[in-house]
Design an enzyme around this catalytic site. Sequence first.
Site, PDB file in Angstrom:
ATOM      1  N   TYR A 168      92.887  57.493  52.230  1.00 24.59           N
ATOM      2  CA  TYR A 168      91.529  57.939  52.435  1.00 24.59           C
ATOM      3  C   TYR A 168      92.120  58.432  50.778  1.00 24.59           C
ATOM      4  O   TYR A 168      90.667  58.166  49.990  1.00 24.59           O
ATOM      5  CB  TYR A 168      91.104  58.603  53.303  1.00 24.59           C
ATOM      6  CG  TYR A 168      89.544  58.324  53.226  1.00 24.59           C
ATOM      7  CD1 TYR A 168      88.825  57.277  53.050  1.00 24.59           C
ATOM      8  CD2 TYR A 168      90.053  58.535  54.997  1.00 24.59           C
ATOM      9  CE1 TYR A 168      87.536  56.884  54.129  1.00 24.59           C
ATOM     10  CE2 TYR A 168      89.367  57.713  55.758  1.00 24.59           C
ATOM     11  CZ  TYR A 168      87.589  57.004  55.609  1.00 24.59           C
ATOM     12  OH  TYR A 168      87.009  56.292  56.538  1.00 24.59           O
ATOM     13  N   GLU A 254      99.938  58.683  82.539  1.00 32.32           N
ATOM     14  CA  GLU A 254      99.608  57.409  81.520  1.00 32.32           C
ATOM     15  C   GLU A 254      98.103  57.956  80.684  1.00 32.32           C
ATOM     16  O   GLU A 254      97.933  57.664  79.162  1.00 32.32           O
ATOM     17  CB  GLU A 254      99.605  55.810  82.284  1.00 32.32           C
ATOM     18  CG  GLU A 254      98.945  54.820  80.951  1.00 32.32           C
ATOM     19  CD  GLU A 254      98.594  53.915  81.357  1.00 32.32           C
ATOM     20  OE1 GLU A 254      98.354  53.120  80.555  1.00 32.32           O
ATOM     21  OE2 GLU A 254      99.587  53.511  82.747  1.00 32.32           O
ATOM     22  N   ASP A 306      99.997  53.423  85.311  1.00 30.18           N
ATOM     23  CA  ASP A 306      99.169  52.504  86.013  1.00 30.18           C
ATOM     24  C   ASP A 306      99.856  51.259  86.501  1.00 30.18           C
ATOM     25  O   ASP A 306     101.286  50.563  85.626  1.00 30.18           O
ATOM     26  CB  ASP A 306      98.168  51.314  84.495  1.00 30.18           C
ATOM     27  CG  ASP A 306      96.862  52.647  85.164  1.00 30.18           C
ATOM     28  OD1 ASP A 306      97.126  53.523  85.738  1.00 30.18           O
ATOM     29  OD2 ASP A 306      96.597  51.629  83.873  1.00 30.18           O
TER      30      ASP A 306
END
Length: 425
Positions: A168, A254, A306
């Site tokens: 920014y 995770e 996963d």
Amino acid sequence: MADNKKRRRATHNSDADADAVPFKSKVKPDSVILQTLETLKKSAAASSSAASSSKTLTLSDLDLSTTCREVSDLPLSAVQSSIETLILSLARSILSGEGFSFSVPSRSSANQLYIPELDRIVLKDKTSLRPFANVSTVRKTTITTRILQLVHQLCLKNIHVTKRDLFYTDVKLFQDQTQSDTVLDDVSCILGCTRSSLNVIAAEKGVVVGRLIFSDNGDMIDCTKMGMGGKAIPPNIDRVGDMQSDALFILLVEKDAAYIRLAEDRFYNRFPCIIVTAKGQPDVATRLFLRKMKMELNLPVLALVDSDPYGLKILSVYGCGSKNMSYDSANLTTPDIKWLGIRPSDLDKYNIPEQCRLPMTEQDIKTGKDLLEEDFVKKNPGWVEELNLMVKTKQKAEIQALSSFGFQYLSEVYLPLKLQQKDWL
């Protein structure tokens, strides 16, 4: 008499409940599982002790045919001096009529190398010129100069800003934060320092809960008293110190959903551990924090991800490093993380219902096959076997698939049984 009937009824109901929940009857008393974890911790401590007593292997110790590049933590004064030296050389080049350009280390996949002896990805020494007097590179050269100027200001003021703050400061030039973020990594490579040395940090993302006490900028934090949400991992690792723990292992998770389940169930009190998550793709702060815990506490790290190619990719980023930040892998990687679950072989082993398994997409299958070609996967036969099974069956599943047996199946059956059986790779 009535009390005896109630007790018999309660015993009968608990037995029925155990039969209704798959594999619950196989879970041994906690005391047995804790003995297994004590053995695991002693083994990890012995390995750490052996490693610390011998000389730590570095790139310079290896007789590599390829020259590789690594960065190091530098004090602000050194970063400031490096920027000033670089800018002076650019000014001389401009005054001599040659214009100016940056020599930028290439961070492409072709310029990366997996080193088995170090078990991590490193950056080779190829560089490319980024000239100002070239239409294709003029904008990126301008962004590089602006980032150097902003970092120099941070050095002078001795303050930290987030990557978002940096973006920014000049939105019209940067246009998109990915562009300023990418050049920030380039600047780290150019100066030969870690990104943390630039005093630019990422916003807080990772969280930790469990059997850990540490100081954060002088304040002592007890992670058993942080509620279900846990303690946000400080974005500046320099603030962290005085780590203390009675944990037997670190559980790396995770996703946020599994983390919340384990935190709410106070899993870390039943099996003393520290639970940490980056809520998906690992960020730098979480990777630094995990490494610091591993090195200071000498605890084994078990990973719960996963059962899909991306879960294994996330695990490999923690263990071997990311290709995007291979230049800083020495500071960001955590050695010897064990893959606890959810693994492809678990889908049949734990009778995960078909409706909870997902078909792999073509992209998933391609990612899985690409991983099988990676050297850091090939070194682990267990990983290869699991990945081959995943690609063959074309099935994947999330950790939450275990919830089909009950919302607390993860903490009450799956993980205790995994730990009991030492079922990790």
